[in-house]
Design a protein around this motif. Structure first.
Motif, PDB file in Angstrom:
ATOM      1  N   PRO A 186       0.836  -1.209   0.000  1.00  0.00           N
ATOM      2  CA  PRO A 186       0.000   0.000   0.000  1.00  0.00           C
ATOM      3  C   PRO A 186       0.869   1.257   0.000  1.00  0.00           C
ATOM      4  CG  PRO A 186       0.261  -0.787   2.232  1.00  0.00           C
ATOM      5  CD  PRO A 186       1.058  -1.729   1.355  1.00  0.00           C
ATOM      6  N   PRO A 187       0.291   2.417  -0.260  1.00  0.00           N
ATOM      7  CA  PRO A 187       1.072   3.658  -0.139  1.00  0.00           C
ATOM      8  C   PRO A 187       1.554   3.799   1.294  1.00  0.00           C
ATOM      9  CG  PRO A 187      -1.282   4.133  -0.354  1.00  0.00           C
ATOM     10  CD  PRO A 187      -1.098   2.676  -0.630  1.00  0.00           C
ATOM     11  N   TYR A 188       2.864   3.994   1.483  1.00  0.00           N
ATOM     12  CA  TYR A 188       3.352   4.077   2.859  1.00  0.00           C
ATOM     13  C   TYR A 188       4.345   5.211   3.106  1.00  0.00           C
ATOM     14  CZ  TYR A 188       6.994   0.998   0.779  1.00  0.00           C
ATOM     15  OH  TYR A 188       7.957   0.432  -0.020  1.00  0.00           O
ATOM     16  N   ILE A 189       4.525   6.064   2.098  1.00  0.00           N
ATOM     17  CA  ILE A 189       5.469   7.166   2.294  1.00  0.00           C
ATOM     18  C   ILE A 189       4.773   8.291   3.066  1.00  0.00           C
ATOM     19  CG2 ILE A 189       6.917   8.881   1.114  1.00  0.00           C
ATOM     20  CD1 ILE A 189       7.180   6.881  -1.184  1.00  0.00           C
ATOM     21  N   PRO A 190       5.389   8.763   4.142  1.00  0.00           N
ATOM     22  CA  PRO A 190       4.788   9.874   4.893  1.00  0.00           C
ATOM     23  C   PRO A 190       4.610  11.088   3.998  1.00  0.00           C
ATOM     24  CG  PRO A 190       6.598   8.882   6.133  1.00  0.00           C
ATOM     25  CD  PRO A 190       6.626   8.279   4.765  1.00  0.00           C
ATOM     26  N   SER A 191       3.484  11.754   4.130  1.00  0.00           N
ATOM     27  CA  SER A 191       3.157  12.882   3.234  1.00  0.00           C
ATOM     28  C   SER A 191       4.283  13.906   3.143  1.00  0.00           C
ATOM     29  CB  SER A 191       1.889  13.587   3.719  1.00  0.00           C
ATOM     30  OG  SER A 191       0.836  12.668   3.760  1.00  0.00           O
ATOM     31  N   GLY A 233      -0.233   9.198   4.103  1.00  0.00           N
ATOM     32  CA  GLY A 233      -0.718  10.071   5.172  1.00  0.00           C
ATOM     33  C   GLY A 233       0.413  10.565   6.051  1.00  0.00           C
ATOM     34  N   ILE A 234       0.044  11.177   7.167  1.00  0.00           N
ATOM     35  CA  ILE A 234       1.031  11.883   7.984  1.00  0.00           C
ATOM     36  C   ILE A 234       2.196  10.991   8.421  1.00  0.00           C
ATOM     37  CG2 ILE A 234       1.387  13.145  10.146  1.00  0.00           C
ATOM     38  CD1 ILE A 234      -1.493  14.226   9.720  1.00  0.00           C
ATOM     39  N   GLU A 235       1.915   9.854   8.984  1.00  0.00           N
ATOM     40  CA  GLU A 235       2.990   8.936   9.368  1.00  0.00           C
ATOM     41  C   GLU A 235       3.257   7.902   8.276  1.00  0.00           C
ATOM     42  OE1 GLU A 235       4.531   8.476  12.766  1.00  0.00           O
ATOM     43  OE2 GLU A 235       4.011  10.601  12.789  1.00  0.00           O
ATOM     44  N   GLY A 236       2.470   7.976   7.249  1.00  0.00           N
ATOM     45  CA  GLY A 236       2.582   6.981   6.178  1.00  0.00           C
ATOM     46  C   GLY A 236       1.863   5.689   6.495  1.00  0.00           C
ATOM     47  N   MET A 237       1.129   5.675   7.612  1.00  0.00           N
ATOM     48  CA  MET A 237       0.576   4.412   8.092  1.00  0.00           C
ATOM     49  C   MET A 237      -0.928   4.268   7.842  1.00  0.00           C
ATOM     50  SD  MET A 237       2.961   2.570   9.921  1.00  0.00           S
ATOM     51  CE  MET A 237       2.017   1.733  11.194  1.00  0.00           C
ATOM     52  N   ASN A 238      -1.553   5.277   7.261  1.00  0.00           N
ATOM     53  CA  ASN A 238      -3.024   5.237   7.119  1.00  0.00           C
ATOM     54  C   ASN A 238      -3.516   3.941   6.499  1.00  0.00           C
ATOM     55  OD1 ASN A 238      -2.891   7.728   8.162  1.00  0.00           O
ATOM     56  ND2 ASN A 238      -3.758   8.831   6.374  1.00  0.00           N
ATOM     57  N   ALA A 239      -2.964   3.646   5.331  1.00  0.00           N
ATOM     58  CA  ALA A 239      -3.442   2.465   4.613  1.00  0.00           C
ATOM     59  C   ALA A 239      -3.072   1.187   5.363  1.00  0.00           C
ATOM     60  CB  ALA A 239      -2.851   2.438   3.208  1.00  0.00           C
ATOM     61  N   LEU A 240      -1.860   1.155   5.903  1.00  0.00           N
ATOM     62  CA  LEU A 240      -1.397  -0.043   6.602  1.00  0.00           C
ATOM     63  C   LEU A 240      -2.299  -0.378   7.789  1.00  0.00           C
ATOM     64  CD1 LEU A 240       2.468   0.466   6.409  1.00  0.00           C
ATOM     65  CD2 LEU A 240       1.210  -1.524   5.562  1.00  0.00           C
ATOM     66  N   LEU A 241      -2.665   0.643   8.553  1.00  0.00           N
ATOM     67  CA  LEU A 241      -3.533   0.400   9.713  1.00  0.00           C
ATOM     68  C   LEU A 241      -4.912  -0.087   9.254  1.00  0.00           C
ATOM     69  CD1 LEU A 241      -2.526   3.438  11.960  1.00  0.00           C
ATOM     70  CD2 LEU A 241      -1.779   1.053  12.137  1.00  0.00           C
ATOM     71  N   HIS A 242      -5.390   0.537   8.187  1.00  0.00           N
ATOM     72  CA  HIS A 242      -6.679   0.125   7.635  1.00  0.00           C
ATOM     73  C   HIS A 242      -6.631  -1.339   7.195  1.00  0.00           C
ATOM     74  CE1 HIS A 242     -10.539   0.507   5.653  1.00  0.00           C
ATOM     75  NE2 HIS A 242     -10.017   0.074   4.515  1.00  0.00           N
ATOM     76  N   LEU A 243      -5.498  -1.714   6.591  1.00  0.00           N
ATOM     77  CA  LEU A 243      -5.328  -3.096   6.127  1.00  0.00           C
ATOM     78  C   LEU A 243      -5.329  -4.067   7.318  1.00  0.00           C
ATOM     79  CD1 LEU A 243      -2.641  -2.647   3.329  1.00  0.00           C
ATOM     80  CD2 LEU A 243      -4.973  -3.480   3.010  1.00  0.00           C
ATOM     81  N   CYS A 244      -4.700  -3.664   8.417  1.00  0.00           N
ATOM     82  CA  CYS A 244      -4.665  -4.514   9.607  1.00  0.00           C
ATOM     83  C   CYS A 244      -6.076  -4.795  10.108  1.00  0.00           C
ATOM     84  CB  CYS A 244      -3.909  -3.820  10.731  1.00  0.00           C
ATOM     85  SG  CYS A 244      -2.158  -3.978  10.561  1.00  0.00           S
TER      86      CYS A 244
END
Lengths: 455, 361
Positions: free
Chosen positions: B265-270, B292-303
């Motif tokens: 997923p996209p993981y580069i911090p904005s 997103g801000i920490e780059g974790m938006n998508a990753l957390l959603h995926l979890c």
């Protein structure tokens, strides 16, 4: 336009030299030329060359030839001259082959073996007896072959002499002699090939690695020139080449390159190219144009088909590293850097592949090259060889060279091992390597014959 | 060139699209579930190396172009490396060689300067493409329209993330996992944010003929079109199902049924986006990069989604930006008490902690 390989050109050239004897340019007598003809080199060797006087004015001869009408008898006469010359050359060639094959040694061996076979206790050791008998058969077969060559060429010679006496040309006899020569040529090529190229991997393709020696830009440029030379040679042999690794020098030339040469016997021919190649020239890279000596190392390995390499290398013996794009990697970087480097930990043999477009492809390629290297090492079974075969293999420095290429102050390419030389540096750099390759193969064969003769 | 594309890209290679959306040519959005997407029908571009060799040029002109292109590449030196860790001259030269391989049909056929060489692109176009590569920093893969990735050649174009070499490891990981687990091998896998379809196609091939399937989703209609094209080129239409939509949205029917889940997923911090290598930051889709801000938006959603969608014993593998994200992700997963087990962080070939893998309870 038919594309001819270089040896053929040598023939045409030789033909031209001789053709002062004959009123007209002669069509090339042998159309069936093998890709690397040994005959060609024999032709151009000094023993067969006509007196230099005849060589003096080839252009005159050419212009005489072109203006004239042709009639049947004249053509026939020419054909005859051409045949006569072929027969002369063939006589030489057969004699040479019989000599280089060690016919006398073979006959001695035959006598020796027959004596053993006649011994009363011969069958006491059954396995040994079988062995001796099969060697006996081989030796007999070889002697017969060598004698057949002689009989055949003598038959052709007889026809030529007969024709000369008759002062008219019998088409039937003429055709017979032509065919004899043609067939003989083929068998001799085949014979020489099996004699000269009988190593276990000689039939395979080859992987040439060229590494610039110390000496900066000049050496890197030299490495590039060698790369071109081998590419051109391969092209002439109709071999398929593929550069699988290449790292350019900072200013010019290359630091190293690896080329795959696909085609039958490529390894057999090229294996003797392994070693250090030395160039002497006026440096194009320093303003004063000083004379400069540079070195490059050439390493040659067989190119083995994947399935033939049943070497299993334990995963833990391999150190595989990929080139790193640097920085954070992943989505942050887009570099088409796909280089793979594999080190075989126990031997320290290292291979690197950079030219494929995916890491996986480079890895597969690197692994198969590594296997080929290990196979050769295993085959040669000599610890000292490992040093030579591995990575920066050949010491690209003074005193280790196998061949010198002098561009300045005079022009000369000379093979240190065989003594073969030519002043035509340009042609050599254009891939005209066959004479060198052939003389090395012969040299190698003679060496092995003389050692086996001692035993 | 546009004409070629039209010819080469014949409709019969897109049975699915045509069946579902035969009105696509009328200019309507080609997927009804994505009203926000651009109104034009997305046509994937044919990679350069697959275009018909209908152009020809004199060898000497080609050589002239090559010298020019080489000169342009060498003029770069290490400027790009210094400015944003971009390519150096020698890398550009390597690309140039590959560019030639793709653009010219068979160079070895011509030997004389005035002989004609057949090409897949007009000589003028060669000039402009290489200018785009060097001067505009257009990624090489967009220039030639493909990326060699593992054993695949994937079509890519603007709007689709170019698959990275690091991501190849995900396939190896999955291959290992399914080799010893029949249940996973014959189950349904999902690749979320599939982009060019690289992971979906590779996993589809890894699963083999044992009944396993892959569902690949992407929010971007361009990505879906390109992935569909790639899937068809590898004849995996029966094995891979492409669905347009955001993350798990198109997977509502698969709740608790997935055997495996992978994503890059996209993981580069904005805040890092502006400093990216020009090839990436200026040309690749932000949608596929910005996490997103920490780059974790998508990753957390995926979890969160993984806990819901994976069946018991189901496997997942996610790519991240590095060690920091890997740790944060593992912590987050552990905090969802009892959802996952055998959590593991794996490094990529450069030694950067890149992947988080694990199983669903």
């Amino acid at each position: 336009m038919e594309v001819v390989s270089q040896p053929l050109c040598t023939i045409l050239f030789a033909t031209r030299k001789r053709s002062l004897l004959i009123p007209k340019q002669i069509p090339n007598p042998s159309k069936h030329f093998p890709f690397l003809s040994f005959r060609a080199t024999i032709l151009s060797s000094s023993r067969v060359s006509p007196p230099s006087l005849l060589f003096a004015a080839p252009e005159n001869q050419l212009s005489v030839g072109e203006g004239e009408n042709t009639d049947a008898s004249e053509w026939a006469l020419q054909d005859f001259y051409s045949l006569r010359r072929d027969v002369e050359i063939m006589l030489q060639r057969v004699e040479e082959i019989r000599e280089s094959s060690g016919l006398q040694l073979l006959e001695q061996e035959l006598a020796n073996l027959e004596e053993q076979a006649a011994d009363i206790s011969f069958w006491d050791n059954r396995a040994k007896a079988q062995n001796i008998l099969s060697t006996l058969a081989d030796v007999k077969e070889k002697i017969k072959l060598l004698n057949d060559f002689k009989t055949q060429v003598e038959d052709a010679e007889t026809i030529v002499m007969l024709t000369e006496e008759m002062e008219s040309i019998d088409r039937g006899l003429f055709d017979e002699a032509t065919n004899l020569i043609k067939e003989l040529n083929k068998s001799l090529d085949r014979y020489e090939l099996t004699q000269l190229l009988s190593g276990p991997y000689d039939k395979e393709g080859a992987v040439i690695s060229i590494t610039a020696g110390a000496g900066g830009t000049d050496a890197q440029d030299w490495a590039d020139m060698l790369l071109r030379m081998y590419m051109r040679w391969s092209e002439k042999q109709r071999y398929k080449t593929r550069v699988i690794e290449k790292s350019p020098g900072e200013e010019a030339g290359i630091k190293s390159a690896t080329v795959e040469v696909e085609g039958r016997y490529a390894y057999g021919y090229l294996s003797g190219e392994k070693g250090t190649h030395r160039i002497v020239r006026q440096s194009p890279f320093n303003a004063k144009g000083l004379r400069q000596t540079s070195f490059s190392g050439v390493e040659v390995m067989p190119l083995l088909p994947e399935e033939s390499m049943d070497v299993e290398i334990p995963e833990e013996d391999l150190d595989i590293s990929f080139s790193r794009a640097g920085g954070k990697g992943g989505q942050n970087v887009n570099k088409v850097e796909t280089a793979v480097r594999i080190t075989h930990i126990p031997t320290g043999v290292t291979v690197r592949c950079t030219e494929e477009r995916s890491q996986l492809a480079n890895k597969i390629k690197a692994l198969s090259r590594l296997k080929a290297k290990l196979l050769v090492i295993a085959e040669e079974q000599r610890a000292s060889e490992i040093k030579q075969i591995r990575g920066d293999a050949v010491k690209a420095e003074w005193g280790q060279q196998i061949r010198n290429y002098v561009f300045h102050p005079y022009k000369l390419v000379k093979d240190v091992r065989t003594g073969h030389e030519t002043t035509d540096v340009i042609s050599v750099m254009d891939g005209e390597l066959d004479p060198f390759i052939k003389s090395y193969l012969k040299y190698k064969l003679n060496m092995s014959l003389s050692t086996s003769g001692v035993n | 060139m546009k004409l070629t594309l039209g010819i080469a890209y014949c409709p019969h290679s897109f049975p699915k699209l045509l069946n579902c959306f035969s009105f696509g040519s009328l200019g309507r959005p080609f997927c009804s579930s994505a009203p926000s997407s651009s109104p034009t029908c997305v046509k994937p571009q044919v990679p350069l190396y697959l275009r018909p060799p209908i152009y020809s040029t004199k060898l000497c002109d080609l050589k002239k172009w090559h010298d020019w292109a080489k000169g342009l590449s060498f003029s770069i030196g290490s400027t790009f490396v210094q400015s944003d860790n971009g390519p150096d001259s020698s890398m550009l030269c390597r690309e140039l060689k590959w560019f030639m391989e793709d653009a010219v049909e068979d160079r070895s056929l011509a030997t004389e300067d005035d002989e004609e060489v057949t090409m897949r692109v007009d000589i003028e176009e060669l000039y402009s493409l290489w200018k785009q590569r060097v001067q505009e920093r257009r990624p090489f893969q967009y220039v030639v329209g493909c990326e060699h990735w593992r054993d695949l050649i994937l079509s890519v174009q603007e709007g689709v993330l170019i698959p990275r070499p690091e991501t190849q490891l995900v396939v190896d990981i999955v291959s290992d996992v399914v080799s010893e687990n029949e249940d996973l091998r014959s189950g349904v896998w999902a690749d979320l944010g599939t982009g060019s379809g690289a992971l979906a196609i590779s996993i589809g091939r890894v699963l083999g003929n044992e009944g396993g399937r892959v569902i690949a989703t992407d929010l971007s209609p361009v990505a879906v079109a390109v992935a569909t094209y790639n899937v068809q080129r590898y004849c995996l239409q029966d094995k891979i199902d492409l669905r347009e939509g955001s993350w798990f949205e198109p997977l509502k029917d698969m709740e608790g049924k997935l055997a495996g889940l992978v994503s890059n997923p996209p993981y580069i911090p904005s805040e890092d986006i502006s400093g990216l290598q020009a090839e990436v930051g200026r040309h690749e889709p932000r949608l596929a990069l910005d996490g997103g801000i920490e780059g974790m938006n998508a990753l957390l959603h995926l979890c969160d989604g993984a806990a819901l969608m994976l069946k018991p014993g189901g496997f997942f593998a996610f790519e991240t930006n590095g060690e920091k994200q890997c740790r944060a992700l593992v912590d987050y997963m552990k905090s969802r008490s009892g959802s996952f087990y055998n959590l593991e962080i794996l490094a990529d070939f450069a030694g950067i902690q890149r992947f988080v893998i694990g199983f669903h309870q």
